[in-house]
Write an enzyme that holds these catalytic residues in place. Structure first.
Site, mmCIF file in Angstrom:
data_model
loop_
_atom_site.group_PDB
_atom_site.id
_atom_site.type_symbol
_atom_site.label_atom_id
_atom_site.label_comp_id
_atom_site.label_asym_id
_atom_site.label_seq_id
_atom_site.Cartn_x
_atom_site.Cartn_y
_atom_site.Cartn_z
ATOM 1 N N ASP A 1 24.183 39.666 47.836
ATOM 2 C CA ASP A 1 25.027 38.428 48.405
ATOM 3 C C ASP A 1 26.901 38.512 47.400
ATOM 4 O OD1 ASP A 1 25.646 35.139 49.306
ATOM 5 O OD2 ASP A 1 24.942 35.023 47.016
ATOM 6 N N THR A 2 26.438 37.890 46.436
ATOM 7 C CA THR A 2 27.934 38.459 44.905
ATOM 8 C C THR A 2 28.156 39.624 44.861
ATOM 9 O OG1 THR A 2 27.273 37.674 43.274
ATOM 10 C CG2 THR A 2 28.145 35.996 44.603
ATOM 11 N N THR B 1 24.586 41.062 41.406
ATOM 12 C CA THR B 1 23.164 41.467 40.752
ATOM 13 C C THR B 1 23.091 42.915 40.818
ATOM 14 O OG1 THR B 1 21.997 39.666 41.545
ATOM 15 C CG2 THR B 1 20.392 41.895 41.219
ATOM 16 N N LEU B 2 23.157 43.618 41.664
ATOM 17 C CA LEU B 2 23.689 45.314 41.512
ATOM 18 C C LEU B 2 24.855 46.345 40.633
ATOM 19 C CD1 LEU B 2 22.542 45.922 45.340
ATOM 20 C CD2 LEU B 2 21.115 45.930 43.182
ATOM 21 N N ARG C 1 8.364 33.614 51.724
ATOM 22 C CA ARG C 1 8.447 34.784 51.926
ATOM 23 C C ARG C 1 7.972 35.896 52.670
ATOM 24 N NH1 ARG C 1 10.673 36.008 46.419
ATOM 25 N NH2 ARG C 1 10.815 34.519 45.158
HETATM 26 P P1 IMP Z 1 24.354 39.125 44.033
HETATM 27 O O1 IMP Z 1 23.879 38.669 42.995
HETATM 28 O O2 IMP Z 1 24.761 37.541 44.589
HETATM 29 O O3 IMP Z 1 24.313 39.978 44.535
HETATM 30 O O4 IMP Z 1 22.589 38.024 44.731
HETATM 31 C C1 IMP Z 1 22.092 38.476 44.866
HETATM 32 C C2 IMP Z 1 20.417 37.632 44.456
HETATM 33 O O5 IMP Z 1 20.826 36.382 45.566
HETATM 34 C C3 IMP Z 1 19.344 38.405 45.585
HETATM 35 O O6 IMP Z 1 18.491 39.259 44.985
HETATM 36 C C4 IMP Z 1 18.386 37.173 46.068
HETATM 37 O O7 IMP Z 1 17.658 36.735 45.182
HETATM 38 C C5 IMP Z 1 19.505 35.807 45.859
HETATM 39 N N1 IMP Z 1 20.273 35.644 46.934
HETATM 40 C C6 IMP Z 1 21.390 35.170 47.543
HETATM 41 N N2 IMP Z 1 21.666 35.328 48.604
HETATM 42 C C7 IMP Z 1 20.550 34.634 48.818
HETATM 43 C C8 IMP Z 1 19.521 33.963 50.222
HETATM 44 O O8 IMP Z 1 20.544 33.795 51.272
HETATM 45 N N3 IMP Z 1 18.503 33.322 50.609
HETATM 46 C C9 IMP Z 1 17.383 33.939 49.141
HETATM 47 N N4 IMP Z 1 17.899 34.569 48.386
HETATM 48 C C10 IMP Z 1 19.608 34.603 47.855
#
Ligand code: IMP
Ligand code: MG
Length: 179
Positions: free
Chosen positions: A105-106, A109-110, A167
């Site tokens: 998403d952003t 996390t990775l 889920r």
């Molecule tokens: P990031 O750190 O913003 O890339 O977010 C990653 C984490 O956010 C993923 O592992 C998901 O747990 C959660 N997430 C982000 N977008 C969604 C979505 O559209 N549906 C469900 N979980 C999401």
């Protein structure tokens, strides 16, 4: 908000299956059995299970481990932090790692997880996600392997949740009432 909320299908179960077969082939060209697969819980559990079985068809049998993370917003900074609530059992020193998550998403996390694994001495880290939301990216890299690029909508199913619901859906869908 219950499982009865209307859900529109964004990626069908069949399209997921086909794409995972392709991804496993792409991954097989890069990864071998000396690599460690690290799947992030809980969201990636179904994707990881299907991906490693597809990888097996391409001759791969790497070790697999899991990490549970929770992300939270640090009140004093704009950057998001991740907290490890369940850690790996395997040692990552000098290991190459295939890091699997459900969605990029952003990207925080990775990015944060990669930093943690690097600080523990991991050699190379490459990432594989089922879904990517390009419009939301906040980091300077993209996942190495991404199944589908999707619009900036909150999605559920195939392991992804909203408040730990949905889920079990076999497809990726959009919950109409929370957009
Ligand atoms: P990031 O750190 O913003 O890339 O977010 C990653 C984490 O956010 C993923 O592992 C998901 O747990 C959660 N997430 C982000 N977008 C969604 C979505 O559209 N549906 C469900 N979980 C999401
Ligand atoms: Mg997650």
């Amino acid at each position: 908000m219950t499982d009865k909320n209307p859900i529109s299908v964004l990626v069908t179960a069949e399209d997921i299956k086909t794409r995972i077969e392709e991804m496993a082939e792409e991954i097989g060209a890069v990864v071998d059995d000396s690599w460690l697969v690290v799947a992030l819980l809980r969201g990636s559990f179904i994707f990881a299970a299907d991906l490693v079985r597809a990888m097996h068809k391409h001759g791969l049998a790497p070790k697999i481990d899991f990490m549970t993370l929770s992300s939270y917003q640090d009140g004093t900074e704009s950057s998001r932090r991740v907290e490890i609530t369940h850690d790996l059992n395997e040692d990552v020193i000098d290991k190459n790692i295939l890091l699997i998550d459900d969605i990029f998403d952003t990207g925080q996390t990775l990015r944060e997880t990669s930093k943690i694994l690097e600080s523990r001495g991991a050699k190379e880290i490459i990432t594989a996600v089922l879904l990517e939301k390009p419009a939301r990216r906040e980091v300077g890299f993209r996942p190495r392997f991404a199944g589908f690029q999707i619009p900036d909508k909150f999605v559920v199913g195939y392991g992804l949740d909203y408040a730990n619901q949905y889920r079990t859906l076999p497809f990726i869908g959009v919950v109409e009432d929370i957009q």
